[in-house]
Design an enzyme around this catalytic site. Structure first.
Site, mmCIF file in Angstrom:
data_model
loop_
_atom_site.group_PDB
_atom_site.id
_atom_site.type_symbol
_atom_site.label_atom_id
_atom_site.label_comp_id
_atom_site.label_asym_id
_atom_site.label_seq_id
_atom_site.Cartn_x
_atom_site.Cartn_y
_atom_site.Cartn_z
ATOM 1 N N ASP A 3 64.299 53.480 56.174
ATOM 2 C CA ASP A 3 63.602 52.244 55.815
ATOM 3 C C ASP A 3 62.890 51.659 57.029
ATOM 4 O O ASP A 3 63.497 51.447 58.085
ATOM 5 C CB ASP A 3 64.596 51.231 55.251
ATOM 6 C CG ASP A 3 63.898 49.998 54.709
ATOM 7 O OD1 ASP A 3 63.763 49.020 55.474
ATOM 8 O OD2 ASP A 3 63.473 50.015 53.539
ATOM 9 N N ARG A 4 61.621 51.388 56.870
ATOM 10 C CA ARG A 4 60.807 50.913 57.978
ATOM 11 C C ARG A 4 61.162 49.481 58.368
ATOM 12 O O ARG A 4 61.305 49.149 59.546
ATOM 13 C CB ARG A 4 59.314 50.998 57.621
ATOM 14 C CG ARG A 4 58.708 52.390 57.744
ATOM 15 C CD ARG A 4 59.253 53.395 56.748
ATOM 16 N NE ARG A 4 58.970 53.011 55.363
ATOM 17 C CZ ARG A 4 59.644 53.474 54.305
ATOM 18 N NH1 ARG A 4 60.650 54.313 54.450
ATOM 19 N NH2 ARG A 4 59.318 53.095 53.083
ATOM 20 N N THR A 5 61.308 48.620 57.379
ATOM 21 C CA THR A 5 61.623 47.223 57.664
ATOM 22 C C THR A 5 62.967 47.090 58.356
ATOM 23 O O THR A 5 63.124 46.290 59.292
ATOM 24 C CB THR A 5 61.614 46.397 56.364
ATOM 25 O OG1 THR A 5 60.265 46.283 55.890
ATOM 26 C CG2 THR A 5 62.171 44.996 56.582
ATOM 27 N N CYS A 16 51.569 54.091 53.972
ATOM 28 C CA CYS A 16 52.663 53.132 54.133
ATOM 29 C C CYS A 16 52.204 52.158 55.200
ATOM 30 O O CYS A 16 52.013 52.553 56.365
ATOM 31 C CB CYS A 16 53.964 53.806 54.553
ATOM 32 S SG CYS A 16 55.293 52.603 54.907
ATOM 33 N N ASN A 17 52.002 50.917 54.815
ATOM 34 C CA ASN A 17 51.521 49.924 55.771
ATOM 35 C C ASN A 17 52.523 49.696 56.900
ATOM 36 O O ASN A 17 52.161 49.704 58.074
ATOM 37 C CB ASN A 17 51.248 48.601 55.043
ATOM 38 C CG ASN A 17 50.103 48.696 54.064
ATOM 39 O OD1 ASN A 17 48.947 48.524 54.427
ATOM 40 N ND2 ASN A 17 50.405 48.958 52.802
ATOM 41 N N THR A 18 53.782 49.512 56.538
ATOM 42 C CA THR A 18 54.789 49.167 57.538
ATOM 43 C C THR A 18 54.981 50.273 58.559
ATOM 44 O O THR A 18 55.270 50.013 59.736
ATOM 45 C CB THR A 18 56.127 48.827 56.858
ATOM 46 O OG1 THR A 18 55.884 47.992 55.719
ATOM 47 C CG2 THR A 18 57.050 48.104 57.805
ATOM 48 N N LYS A 65 61.178 49.883 44.207
ATOM 49 C CA LYS A 65 61.922 50.904 44.944
ATOM 50 C C LYS A 65 63.252 51.255 44.277
ATOM 51 O O LYS A 65 63.657 52.418 44.260
ATOM 52 C CB LYS A 65 62.156 50.458 46.389
ATOM 53 C CG LYS A 65 60.901 50.510 47.266
ATOM 54 C CD LYS A 65 61.245 50.175 48.705
ATOM 55 C CE LYS A 65 60.027 50.238 49.622
ATOM 56 N NZ LYS A 65 59.521 51.610 49.806
ATOM 57 N N CYS A 67 51.493 46.324 51.245
ATOM 58 C CA CYS A 67 52.558 47.301 51.022
ATOM 59 C C CYS A 67 52.098 48.193 49.880
ATOM 60 O O CYS A 67 51.525 47.694 48.898
ATOM 61 C CB CYS A 67 53.864 46.601 50.671
ATOM 62 S SG CYS A 67 55.201 47.742 50.211
#
Length: 248
Positions: A48-50, A84-86, A168, A198
């Protein structure tokens, strides 16, 4: 395979599937060979990027993406895109791994906003907590002399619910929630244009486009850019020359 590009996807998978649909259905075809050539890397194991951006003790998603880029670079694609922006948190590091041009989806989207809405000084931004936390879009918008509006404290929990709880975790788009977010950004925070920061939000736009609000959809934009570039390359244009206009 010649004249192809690589998609670094899987973040998440159904958002990547949405991009593939756009690529396949927007191209004009009369036969199988009219479709674009591309390699879709659906790396669903990217952490998970966040989670990592907010807490560096969490698994580092750069490790997976580095492996993907190095593997794909050996195949010699014309260019990379990453829906994927993040994940653009590591854009410079990833682009530096290869001489293959790596398009910056976020930057391209922000420049498209300026081109399409030259009189708008402000744009609403809805995105993951990671993108907001690290100012990924805010920095890109500020760099072109515009203002980013993130809305009030009630906006992010709504956006997080739409991205994580609905899309998700359940694989569904809550159209009413999506429209409510857009309405609040427009009516309560004065955003005439709203950027979907996103790719799960891009999926929401694909599935629930029946609203009156103007949006900048980076995934939709990068799909159009990829089609434009690959068609030019297919007829003989040098890949690095083709992508130059989008390497801001």
């Amino acid at each position: 395979m010649r004249n192809f590009f690589t998609i670094l996807g899987g973040m998440g998978t159904i958002a990547t599937e949405s991009l593939a649909r756009q690529l396949n259905h927007r191209i004009k075809i009369t036969k199988d060979q009219d479709y674009l050539n591309y390699v879709l890397v659906n790396d669903a194991q990217v952490p998970d990027r966040t989670a990592y951006i907010k807490d560096h003790s969490k698994p580092n998603f750069f490790i997976n993406l580095r492996e993907d880029v190095l593997q794909q670079a050996q195949l010699g694609p014309d260019f990379f895109i990453m829906p994927c922006n993040t994940a653009h948190y590591f854009y410079d590091d990833l682009a530096g791994l290869t001489d293959v041009p790596f398009l910056h989806m976020m930057r391209i989207a922000v420049h498209r906003f300026v081109e399409e809405y030259p009189n708008e000084q402000k744009i609403g931004v809805i995105a993951t907590e990671g993108s907001i936390y690290d100012h990924l879009y805010v920095d890109e918008i500020t760099a072109v002399g515009r203002q980013a509006e993130l809305g009030g404290p009630e906006i992010q929990p709504m956006v997080t619910e739409l991205i994580y709880t609905n899309i998700k975790q359940k694989g569904v788009v809550d159209a009413e929630l999506y429209h409510s977010i857009l309405r609040k950004m427009h009516d309560e925070y004065g955003c005439n244009v709203i950027l979907l920061g996103c790719t799960e939000l891009s999926l929401a736009q694909e599935k629930a486009p029946d609203h009156p609000y103007k949006v900048i959809d980076p995934q939709s934009i990068i799909a159009d850019v990829a089609i434009e570039l690959e068609l030019k390359i297919r007829v003989g244009m040098d890949p690095k020359e083709a992508v130059k206009k989008y390497l801001y």
